[in-house]
Design a protein around this motif. Structure first.
Motif, mmCIF file in Angstrom:
data_model
loop_
_atom_site.group_PDB
_atom_site.id
_atom_site.type_symbol
_atom_site.label_atom_id
_atom_site.label_comp_id
_atom_site.label_asym_id
_atom_site.label_seq_id
_atom_site.Cartn_x
_atom_site.Cartn_y
_atom_site.Cartn_z
ATOM 1 N N ILE A 75 38.608 32.407 22.779
ATOM 2 C CA ILE A 75 37.947 31.421 22.164
ATOM 3 C C ILE A 75 36.219 31.490 21.865
ATOM 4 C CG2 ILE A 75 37.174 29.022 22.543
ATOM 5 C CD1 ILE A 75 40.212 29.149 21.680
ATOM 6 N N GLU A 76 35.779 32.131 23.079
ATOM 7 C CA GLU A 76 34.145 32.588 23.037
ATOM 8 C C GLU A 76 33.878 33.734 21.527
ATOM 9 O OE1 GLU A 76 29.991 31.895 23.996
ATOM 10 O OE2 GLU A 76 31.851 30.928 24.535
ATOM 11 N N ALA A 77 34.774 34.789 21.606
ATOM 12 C CA ALA A 77 34.667 35.528 20.642
ATOM 13 C C ALA A 77 34.762 34.767 19.149
ATOM 14 C CB ALA A 77 35.553 36.761 20.790
ATOM 15 N N ARG A 78 35.723 34.064 19.100
ATOM 16 C CA ARG A 78 35.896 33.156 17.886
ATOM 17 C C ARG A 78 34.769 32.495 17.586
ATOM 18 N NH1 ARG A 78 41.068 31.020 15.100
ATOM 19 N NH2 ARG A 78 42.034 32.486 16.575
ATOM 20 N N PHE A 79 34.096 31.718 18.564
ATOM 21 C CA PHE A 79 32.953 30.876 18.524
ATOM 22 C C PHE A 79 31.804 31.602 18.064
ATOM 23 C CE2 PHE A 79 29.170 28.873 20.253
ATOM 24 C CZ PHE A 79 29.152 27.539 19.326
ATOM 25 N N ILE A 80 31.428 32.658 18.861
ATOM 26 C CA ILE A 80 30.337 33.467 18.269
ATOM 27 C C ILE A 80 30.519 33.569 16.614
ATOM 28 C CG2 ILE A 80 29.029 35.726 18.473
ATOM 29 C CD1 ILE A 80 29.946 35.564 21.707
ATOM 30 N N LEU A 103 36.156 26.855 13.687
ATOM 31 C CA LEU A 103 35.732 25.889 14.605
ATOM 32 C C LEU A 103 36.612 24.708 14.681
ATOM 33 C CD1 LEU A 103 32.063 25.882 13.138
ATOM 34 C CD2 LEU A 103 32.652 26.482 15.562
ATOM 35 N N LYS A 104 37.457 24.266 14.046
ATOM 36 C CA LYS A 104 38.674 23.282 13.960
ATOM 37 C C LYS A 104 39.383 23.796 14.970
ATOM 38 C CE LYS A 104 38.194 21.094 9.562
ATOM 39 N NZ LYS A 104 38.493 20.879 8.045
ATOM 40 N N GLN A 108 40.444 22.186 18.514
ATOM 41 C CA GLN A 108 41.861 21.833 18.947
ATOM 42 C C GLN A 108 42.286 22.388 20.465
ATOM 43 O OE1 GLN A 108 44.720 23.740 16.505
ATOM 44 N NE2 GLN A 108 46.494 22.398 16.979
ATOM 45 N N LYS A 109 41.740 23.549 20.738
ATOM 46 C CA LYS A 109 41.975 24.154 21.839
ATOM 47 C C LYS A 109 41.165 23.327 23.225
ATOM 48 C CE LYS A 109 45.196 27.012 20.666
ATOM 49 N NZ LYS A 109 46.487 26.851 21.183
ATOM 50 N N GLN A 110 39.796 23.257 22.654
ATOM 51 C CA GLN A 110 38.821 22.855 23.548
ATOM 52 C C GLN A 110 38.059 21.346 23.005
ATOM 53 O OE1 GLN A 110 36.098 26.121 24.022
ATOM 54 N NE2 GLN A 110 37.258 26.957 25.668
ATOM 55 N N PRO A 111 38.647 20.412 23.193
ATOM 56 C CA PRO A 111 38.326 19.007 22.497
ATOM 57 C C PRO A 111 36.840 18.634 23.056
ATOM 58 C CG PRO A 111 40.469 18.662 23.431
ATOM 59 C CD PRO A 111 40.033 20.161 23.903
ATOM 60 N N GLY A 112 36.293 19.015 24.066
ATOM 61 C CA GLY A 112 34.969 18.583 24.801
ATOM 62 C C GLY A 112 34.183 19.791 24.416
ATOM 63 N N PHE A 117 31.482 21.314 17.665
ATOM 64 C CA PHE A 117 31.275 20.217 17.014
ATOM 65 C C PHE A 117 30.377 20.184 16.140
ATOM 66 C CE2 PHE A 117 34.636 17.926 19.654
ATOM 67 C CZ PHE A 117 35.344 17.280 18.735
ATOM 68 N N LEU A 118 28.950 20.644 16.781
ATOM 69 C CA LEU A 118 27.970 20.526 16.449
ATOM 70 C C LEU A 118 27.602 21.796 15.079
ATOM 71 C CD1 LEU A 118 24.834 19.840 16.291
ATOM 72 C CD2 LEU A 118 24.414 21.685 17.903
ATOM 73 N N ASN A 119 28.304 22.841 15.529
ATOM 74 C CA ASN A 119 28.437 23.782 14.335
ATOM 75 C C ASN A 119 29.307 23.357 13.105
ATOM 76 O OD1 ASN A 119 26.617 26.167 14.866
ATOM 77 N ND2 ASN A 119 27.883 26.252 16.743
ATOM 78 N N LEU A 120 30.202 22.407 13.426
ATOM 79 C CA LEU A 120 31.109 22.122 12.356
ATOM 80 C C LEU A 120 30.554 21.250 11.577
ATOM 81 C CD1 LEU A 120 34.037 22.094 11.298
ATOM 82 C CD2 LEU A 120 34.664 20.212 12.846
#
Length: 122
Positions: A75-80, A103-104, A108-112, A117-120
Motif C-alpha cells: 500500500i505504501e509503494a502504491r501511495f508514493i 488512491l481509491k 478502500q483498503k485503509q478508510p482512515g 483522501f487529500l491526494n485524491l
C-alpha cells in the motif's frame, strides 16, 4: 544476512530524524543502501517516502513506481507512486486518472488514510 544488515542500518538511520544535517546524511545513506539492494521494497519505499516528503517528485515517482512494480500489494509503494504522479507539475489527464485509481484502492483498503483522501482531492 545482507538484507538484515541493510534493515538494521535503515532503522538506525530512521532514529536519527530531526536534525537537518542528519537528514541529509540519512538521504545519502539511504541512496547508498538502495544502490546496494536495488530490489529491496522496504528500502525503496522508505527512500521514496522521504523524497516525496521533500517534494522531489520526479525521484519519488521513480522509486515509488519501482517498489510498486516489485510488490503491487504494498500500500505504501502504491501511495508514493500515486502521490508523486498526481502532484508533479507536468502531469497529464492520464496521470491523474491512474493516480485516482490507485488512491481509491488505498482508501478502500485503509478508510482512515487522510493523506490518500487529500491526494485524491488534489
Amino acid at each position: 544476512m545482507r538484507i538484515l544488515l541493510a534493515l538494521s542500518l535503515l532503522i538506525l538511520l530512521a532514529s536519527c530524524k530531526g536534525n537537518v544535517t542528519t537528514s541529509k546524511n540519512t538521504k545519502v545513506n539511504l541512496d547508498s543502501l538502495v544502490q546496494l539492494y536495488p530490489d529491496s521494497v522496504p528500502l525503496l519505499v522508505t527512500y521514496g517516502r522521504q523524497l516525496l516528503d521533500d517534494y522531489q517528485l520526479a525521484d519519488a515517482l521513480n522509486y515509488g513506481a519501482k517498489a510498486f512494480r516489485l510488490d503491487s500489494n504494498n500500500i505504501e509503494a502504491r501511495f508514493i507512486y500515486a502521490s508523486a504522479l498526481v502532484n508533479r507539475p507536468q502531469r497529464s489527464q492520464a496521470d491523474i486518472d491512474v493516480s485516482q485509481k490507485h488512491l481509491k484502492y488505498i482508501i478502500q483498503k485503509q478508510p482512515g488514510n487522510k493523506e490518500a483522501f487529500l491526494n485524491l482531492a488534489t
